[in-house]
Design a protein around this motif. Sequence first.
Motif, mmCIF file in Angstrom:
data_model
loop_
_atom_site.group_PDB
_atom_site.id
_atom_site.type_symbol
_atom_site.label_atom_id
_atom_site.label_comp_id
_atom_site.label_asym_id
_atom_site.label_seq_id
_atom_site.Cartn_x
_atom_site.Cartn_y
_atom_site.Cartn_z
ATOM 1 N N LYS A 1 7.038 11.227 -3.706
ATOM 2 C CA LYS A 1 5.942 11.101 -4.662
ATOM 3 C C LYS A 1 5.769 12.418 -5.412
ATOM 4 N N LEU B 1 -1.651 -6.832 3.058
ATOM 5 C CA LEU B 1 -2.785 -6.032 3.531
ATOM 6 C C LEU B 1 -3.761 -6.887 4.360
ATOM 7 N N ARG C 1 -1.368 6.701 1.985
ATOM 8 C CA ARG C 1 -1.801 5.938 0.798
ATOM 9 C C ARG C 1 -0.663 5.080 0.258
ATOM 10 N N TYR D 1 3.516 14.543 -8.200
ATOM 11 C CA TYR D 1 2.306 14.703 -9.000
ATOM 12 C C TYR D 1 2.568 15.867 -9.936
ATOM 13 N N VAL E 1 -0.186 1.813 2.081
ATOM 14 C CA VAL E 1 -1.121 0.706 1.837
ATOM 15 C C VAL E 1 -1.251 0.399 0.344
ATOM 16 N N GLY E 2 -0.375 0.996 -0.461
ATOM 17 C CA GLY E 2 -0.340 0.654 -1.886
ATOM 18 C C GLY E 2 -1.374 1.349 -2.750
ATOM 19 N N LEU E 3 -2.078 2.334 -2.204
ATOM 20 C CA LEU E 3 -3.061 3.037 -3.039
ATOM 21 C C LEU E 3 -2.371 3.950 -4.042
ATOM 22 N N VAL E 4 -1.222 4.509 -3.656
ATOM 23 C CA VAL E 4 -0.420 5.268 -4.626
ATOM 24 C C VAL E 4 0.965 4.624 -4.702
ATOM 25 N N LYS E 5 1.527 4.688 -5.885
ATOM 26 C CA LYS E 5 2.855 4.085 -6.101
ATOM 27 C C LYS E 5 3.918 5.150 -5.853
ATOM 28 N N PRO F 1 0.179 -6.784 -2.099
ATOM 29 C CA PRO F 1 -1.217 -6.884 -1.675
ATOM 30 C C PRO F 1 -1.473 -7.890 -0.558
ATOM 31 N N ILE G 1 -8.956 5.525 5.100
ATOM 32 C CA ILE G 1 -8.268 6.663 4.490
ATOM 33 C C ILE G 1 -9.284 7.770 4.186
ATOM 34 N N ALA H 1 -7.278 -0.177 7.225
ATOM 35 C CA ALA H 1 -7.040 1.251 6.953
ATOM 36 C C ALA H 1 -8.336 1.981 6.658
#
Lengths: 280, 296
Positions: free
Chosen positions: B13, B74, B49, B15, B52-56, B71, B81, B79
């Motif tokens: 990932k 889930l 994250r 940023y 659980v799909g909160l960040v790609k 989704p 977080i 979770a």
Amino acid sequence: MIPTIVRLELWRIYRKPRSWIVFIAIAVLVGIVHSVMALQGEQLAEMVLQNIKQQLSIEGDYLHGYLVAFIIQGLLLVHLPFLVTLVAGDLIAGEAAYGTLRLLFLQPVARWKFVLAKFFALVGYVGSVMLFLAVVSLGVGVALFDVGDLVVLKTNGVVVLGRDDILWRFAGAYAFNWLGLLVPASLALLLGCFADNALAPVVGTMAIVIVMTAVSLLDVPLIESLADGFFTTHAAAWRLFFDDPVPFDTIRNSAVVLVMHCVVFCFVTALVLQRKDIRS
Amino acid sequence: MQDVVVEVCGLTKFYRNQAVVSDVTFRIGRGEIVGLLGANGAGKSTTLRAMVGLVKPSRGQVRLFGKLLEPSLLRFVGALIERADLYPYLTAAEHIGLVSQLKGLKPTKAAMEQLLERVGLASVAHQHVRTYSYGMKQRLGLALTLVGEPELIILDEPLNGLDPEGIADTRRLITELQQEGRTVIVSSHLLAEVEQVATHLLVLHKGKLIAEGKIEQVLASYGTTTIIEAEHSAAELCALLEPVCSAVQVRSNAIRVASADVPLVVMRLANAGVRVTAVIPERSLEQFYFAATCQQ
């Protein structure tokens, strides 16, 4: 699943104290207008109709519940979008600020479904606001001031509508206003994706509404053609329900433009949220 | 359902063009309690994250229960977080109801009461969350992760803000969850707490996975230390051992040496006529953690 999420969204909207500010504000504003009309309404109406009376003979009681409700709807043209965006702006940005957006996105529901549910919840909420406005301005207005023929001033003349030909026009105007308010509400929803506090989308939406309204007032051909695409221009089409005859084609065209705005704003919101990393 | 509950493959990932997680790959089996360790900024929360799909992910993929993350999966994941995210104007019972319905379940009063009882919030179930302390909110956050009896439970810093009783309760809860056959991933800075519950470890350092496996194997694979007590002063012991290994004084008559050097040390001290009174192996997670991250 979507009806369940819509119901849960609506439930949360009405559980938030902020959501009731809109109803309180409308009640206070309408209460003030009713009081002023009761105390000095005759004088005000005389003042407004002074010029017309030099050319036309207007007889009878023209200060009544219909006129008061019509005036209130015109007065709240700017305030209602502001009040509605207070709630709409909170739906995504407020959730981001509380961190509850994360709680929602941890559930087995696609993000676009949340966006759709939030929009439908807004449809319900704005509908309830318009219903409340109708009850307190028209319902209470008629109870206080009775009914009568409605004299509507236009830039190109005067329209007098018979008392039996008015209620359906109000129904149409309130319904159209409902649609008109959904556009700034969905814009606030979209702007909420880029903010982590509820204030930013409210300020952003109102800035856009004010700029569009101000620009469309400029009497320049180029601006006029540009303003034809502004949602603020089309949102004011509720007034056309008080024309005689009613220009239904123009109203339909404006409604289509407003619906398209809502669709585009919701689509972009879903697109942005789908790609957004939830880091906070 | 597969026996591999989580499969993370080449997770990366970025940023702002900076990799916060870099090519992380691991698998987590059913019934494991996995302690996820790492300093602030090591990439723990980003990894969780992404799970659980909160960040790609910028690269790589996450598979849950053998399927690519989507989704609907889930439904089987609970979770928490970082902190509990709650609506201040709703009650604990209403939160449970909300999450149940979003998971497609019909909330029952009995299930709700049982959940809140489990985290010690039954007595305040109908109070608005705005009246809760931070610890109570964390407990409610834990309860929300358990809605729908998920197969996989992910807890990112679940002990933050909890009092000693809350920490003990959470530790007990995690152990109970494992006994029920669930998989738990716990990220925490409290290494001693992780050591008490975890069966497996994942250690992240500067976005990279530097250690993984069963906790005993991971600890054994790293050079740990041993305390040696003797009937001589620590200074004398250090001087005696100087030619063969480096020793550090820990008490007036005790030194710390690398575990690998213990046979040599004991022999040298015996040859010098020093009576060794105790040999205490140190194999704490804390020591392992610092050794592992320092090596990197």
